[in-house]
Design a protein around this motif. Structure first.
Motif, PDB file in Angstrom:
ATOM      1  N   ASP A  18     -29.554  10.772  63.807  1.00  0.00           N
ATOM      2  CA  ASP A  18     -28.820  10.674  64.925  1.00  0.00           C
ATOM      3  C   ASP A  18     -28.028  12.247  65.074  1.00  0.00           C
ATOM      4  N   ASP A  19     -28.184  13.104  64.077  1.00  0.00           N
ATOM      5  CA  ASP A  19     -27.671  14.665  64.120  1.00  0.00           C
ATOM      6  C   ASP A  19     -28.491  15.370  65.081  1.00  0.00           C
ATOM      7  N   VAL A  20     -29.750  15.129  65.192  1.00  0.00           N
ATOM      8  CA  VAL A  20     -30.919  16.032  65.449  1.00  0.00           C
ATOM      9  C   VAL A  20     -30.484  16.763  66.636  1.00  0.00           C
ATOM     10  N   MET A  21     -30.586  15.737  67.694  1.00  0.00           N
ATOM     11  CA  MET A  21     -30.287  16.190  69.191  1.00  0.00           C
ATOM     12  C   MET A  21     -28.978  17.022  69.303  1.00  0.00           C
ATOM     13  N   PRO A  22     -27.879  16.567  69.032  1.00  0.00           N
ATOM     14  CA  PRO A  22     -26.696  16.988  69.150  1.00  0.00           C
ATOM     15  C   PRO A  22     -26.507  18.547  68.283  1.00  0.00           C
ATOM     16  N   PHE A  23     -27.288  18.726  66.998  1.00  0.00           N
ATOM     17  CA  PHE A  23     -27.405  20.028  66.445  1.00  0.00           C
ATOM     18  C   PHE A  23     -28.540  20.955  67.264  1.00  0.00           C
ATOM     19  N   LEU A  24     -29.591  20.389  67.904  1.00  0.00           N
ATOM     20  CA  LEU A  24     -30.334  21.287  68.446  1.00  0.00           C
ATOM     21  C   LEU A  24     -29.672  21.802  69.824  1.00  0.00           C
ATOM     22  N   ARG A  25     -28.888  20.871  70.511  1.00  0.00           N
ATOM     23  CA  ARG A  25     -28.072  21.464  71.669  1.00  0.00           C
ATOM     24  C   ARG A  25     -27.122  22.544  71.196  1.00  0.00           C
ATOM     25  N   ASN A  26     -26.353  22.611  70.179  1.00  0.00           N
ATOM     26  CA  ASN A  26     -25.670  23.406  69.530  1.00  0.00           C
ATOM     27  C   ASN A  26     -26.188  24.887  69.249  1.00  0.00           C
ATOM     28  N   VAL A  27     -27.572  24.756  68.758  1.00  0.00           N
ATOM     29  CA  VAL A  27     -28.307  25.875  68.636  1.00  0.00           C
ATOM     30  C   VAL A  27     -28.469  26.577  69.843  1.00  0.00           C
ATOM     31  N   VAL A  28     -28.925  26.016  70.926  1.00  0.00           N
ATOM     32  CA  VAL A  28     -29.352  26.476  72.123  1.00  0.00           C
ATOM     33  C   VAL A  28     -28.366  26.482  73.230  1.00  0.00           C
ATOM     34  N   ARG A  29     -27.213  26.251  72.760  1.00  0.00           N
ATOM     35  CA  ARG A  29     -26.157  26.386  73.575  1.00  0.00           C
ATOM     36  C   ARG A  29     -26.064  27.345  74.594  1.00  0.00           C
ATOM     37  N   GLY A  30     -25.896  27.520  75.968  1.00  0.00           N
ATOM     38  CA  GLY A  30     -25.768  28.703  76.799  1.00  0.00           C
ATOM     39  C   GLY A  30     -27.270  29.208  77.200  1.00  0.00           C
ATOM     40  N   ARG A  31     -28.387  28.726  76.826  1.00  0.00           N
ATOM     41  CA  ARG A  31     -29.591  29.151  76.931  1.00  0.00           C
ATOM     42  C   ARG A  31     -30.485  28.396  78.001  1.00  0.00           C
ATOM     43  N   GLY A  32     -29.823  27.440  78.411  1.00  0.00           N
ATOM     44  CA  GLY A  32     -30.515  26.899  79.672  1.00  0.00           C
ATOM     45  C   GLY A  32     -31.972  26.122  78.884  1.00  0.00           C
ATOM     46  N   VAL A  33     -32.217  25.862  77.715  1.00  0.00           N
ATOM     47  CA  VAL A  33     -33.456  25.141  77.452  1.00  0.00           C
ATOM     48  C   VAL A  33     -33.351  23.713  77.895  1.00  0.00           C
ATOM     49  N   PRO A  34     -34.517  23.042  78.462  1.00  0.00           N
ATOM     50  CA  PRO A  34     -34.543  21.899  78.870  1.00  0.00           C
ATOM     51  C   PRO A  34     -34.646  20.929  77.821  1.00  0.00           C
ATOM     52  N   GLU A  35     -34.299  19.649  77.994  1.00  0.00           N
ATOM     53  CA  GLU A  35     -34.091  18.520  76.973  1.00  0.00           C
ATOM     54  C   GLU A  35     -35.457  18.452  76.566  1.00  0.00           C
TER      55      GLU A  35
END
Length: 338
Positions: A18-35
């Protein structure tokens, strides 16, 4: 200068699915990387049960530092996952810490590997506000014997697992995280630090491994839109080229990393190993320092350089700074992934 704590600065990683996607969103925050792109990367983590080894590796390193006698209160804060650095800084403030030394889990200069940690510290202190302790980051350590020698021993160990009858057609391949060329070719007093330091480390590890093999420095873990040029060749492309040149076996040494975290396990132990198997190459991946006693002692020695003015232990000749010059290693221009 009086320092009253030590803080381990790291990247962070998920510890359950359950941590994986929230973690990845933190990694790419502000970069406009699609889901959908994040979902692709998430599969690398799910392959290992949704757990990155990096957090446990940080816990193990802190335990080793305690056992090695580092005589300061020890803290730990991450860039992208819990314990987040801003929470750690708040705890340090509450504990009465005023000036800590920070050790980042990256040996090299560059934006992501060095300057971004300075930005992490500044952001965390700003969020905590009045009373936030000062954190002075320890120097880069790409040429410290406590980093070089464990890598060299690991190369020797990996080489010993390959067929000695094919030594004449065996090659040593060093890898590090690729970065955009725009970051690698930055002008100014620190321009080209990342690649220059890696080349120096590779030469030092090669010399101390006594492997007497030809060697190359190549890249792994590239991300971002394909139209943006990054450091090349990629490890997989390089293995194909080597096979075409008559190479029969490779030792791969991830000198760009201090521990066997997910990028090492996925990119080298899965993807590169599969590429080598398809090409018929013998393949051995050398370990990273992790909690090797020499690496742990190195960290204590870096602290003593600052607290007790102990002389720096260095094997290389490239310049190093405690405080980087202003304007060094600018952040890359962010573009949305496509």
């Amino acid at each position: 200068m009086v320092y009253d704590a030590f803080v381990l600065l790291s990247f962070g990683g998920p510890e359950k699915p359950d941590d994986v996607m929230p973690f990845l969103r933190n990694v790419v925050r502000g970069r406009g990387v699609p889901e959908e792109r994040l979902a692709e990367v998430a599969e690398h983590y799910y392959h290992f049960g949704g757990v990155s080894p990096i957090n446990q590796q940080c816990r193990d390193l802190l335990a080793a530092l305690r056992a090695d006698g580092l005589d300061l209160p020890l803290y730990w804060g991450n860039r992208n996952w819990h314990p987040m650095l801003e929470d750690t800084v708040a705890q340090m403030r509450d504990d009465g810490i005023t000036h800590a030394l920070g050790f980042a889990t990256s040996a090299y200069g560059g934006y992501s590997s060095c300057k971004q940690y300075w930005e992490d510290i500044a952001r965390a202190r700003a969020k905590v506000g009045p009373g936030a302790p000062v954190i002075s980051k320890l120097r880069q350590f790409w040429d410290h014997p406590g980093f070089v020698e464990p890598h060299a021993d690991a190369v020797r160990q990996a080489l010993s697992t390959l067929d000695p009858g094919r030594r004449a057609t065996t090659r040593l391949v060093f890898t590090a995280h690729s970065i955009p060329l725009s970051m690698a070719e930055t002008a100014g007093p620190t321009g080209g630090r990342y690649t220059a330091q890696l080349h120096e480390t590779a030469g030092l590890v090669h010399a101390r491994s006594a492997a007497e093999l030809p060697w190359d420095l190549v890249w792994q873990s590239r991300s971002g839109p394909p139209q943006v040029p990054w450091l090349a060749p990629d490890i997989n492309d390089h293995l194909e080229a080597l096979a075409g040149q008559g190479v029969t076996d490779v030792v791969v040494s991830p000198i760009g990393f201090v521990s066997d975290h997910l990028e090492v396990l996925w990119d080298l132990d899965n993807e590169a190993a599969e590429t080598a198997e398809k090409l018929g190459l013998g393949y051995a991946r050398a370990a990273t320092p992790g909690t090797d006693p020499r690496f742990v002692t190195m960290i204590r020695e870096l602290v003593r350089e600052r607290t007790d003015a102990q002389p720096a232990k260095r094997l290389g000749t490239l310049p190093v700074w405690d405080d980087c010059p202003g304007g060094c290693c600018p952040a890359p221009q962010r573009r949305g992934a496509r």
